[in-house]
Design an enzyme around this catalytic site. Sequence first.
Site, mmCIF file in Angstrom:
data_model
loop_
_atom_site.group_PDB
_atom_site.id
_atom_site.type_symbol
_atom_site.label_atom_id
_atom_site.label_comp_id
_atom_site.label_asym_id
_atom_site.label_seq_id
_atom_site.Cartn_x
_atom_site.Cartn_y
_atom_site.Cartn_z
ATOM 1 C CG ASP A 144 44.296 37.352 42.174
ATOM 2 O OD1 ASP A 144 43.110 37.553 42.173
ATOM 3 O OD2 ASP A 144 45.018 38.169 41.988
ATOM 4 C CG ASN A 152 40.084 46.120 33.433
ATOM 5 O OD1 ASN A 152 40.269 45.662 32.489
ATOM 6 N ND2 ASN A 152 39.816 45.413 34.673
ATOM 7 C CG HIS A 157 36.594 47.904 32.162
ATOM 8 N ND1 HIS A 157 36.799 47.209 33.148
ATOM 9 C CD2 HIS A 157 36.399 49.262 32.259
ATOM 10 C CE1 HIS A 157 36.744 47.990 34.143
ATOM 11 N NE2 HIS A 157 36.661 49.333 33.642
ATOM 12 C CG ASP A 161 35.666 42.040 28.997
ATOM 13 O OD1 ASP A 161 35.978 41.903 30.494
ATOM 14 O OD2 ASP A 161 34.723 42.706 28.798
ATOM 15 C CD GLU A 187 41.376 40.641 39.594
ATOM 16 O OE1 GLU A 187 41.894 41.116 40.340
ATOM 17 O OE2 GLU A 187 40.141 40.693 39.146
#
Length: 266
Positions: A144, A152, A157, A161, A187
């Site tokens: 994780d 973000n 965002h 990405d 994630e």
Amino acid sequence: MTKTRPPQAGPEILEQVQALLEDPDLQGHPLHEALAQLRDYALAQDQRLERLMRISDGYHLLERNHTQSLADRCDRQLRRMHKLARISDQYQKNLWEVTESLREAANQDPLTGLANRRFLMERLKDEIQRAERKHTPLVLCLMDVDHFKRINDRFGHEVGDTALCEIAGAVRQGVRRYDVYGRWGGEEFLLVLPQTSLAEAEAVIDRVRQEVGGITVGEGESLSLSASFGYTCLHSGEDPNDILKRADIALFRAKEAGRNRVEQEA
């Protein structure tokens, strides 16, 4: 020595045969009846070939053309068949390409290009069965990305990405060629390490952790990334949910212990 005259084209031979049959001087000849039967057979075969050509030409009625030789008609038919074969080959190729595209879309995460959750679950089932059958070790690891929401929130965002794609590249760099890995969701990433002991797995997982730690995102006040890992080994008789639960417990412990670390659950 008199040379034998070569045989003439089909229509001309039939015309000669017809002329011989109509000659009154030959009406009583012993071969007259056999010659008439041969003519009728040739005409019947000619008509049969004509019908086959009309059907193969897409149900369009062809005008009979007695001036064409049999060889010309066959050659024309072969060209049609060759054209149909090319069309069929192209259709098969297009169908295969569409099928492959659909298969990849069903098994691939569209953002990172890694395997998606559906594919990973199927492969995990396969690897568990293989490990049970061959009595070999299997390690599962959940990863994780730490504090991903900050990326973000601070940069948007689009940068988030991009970060996920870079993380996917780091995972590729850290694992071995026969390992199974992909994006588990959000994630989170999943690693399946076949024929691997816990000690060997820790080395692979720490290599991935260091690769992720080398990534920075954003401009100006950039952020360095890190990730937490929880891993465990397969126990005899387990199903995918059992081993996933233990890996998730180890991952939770890694986060609670300060993140950017690797934790094992026995």
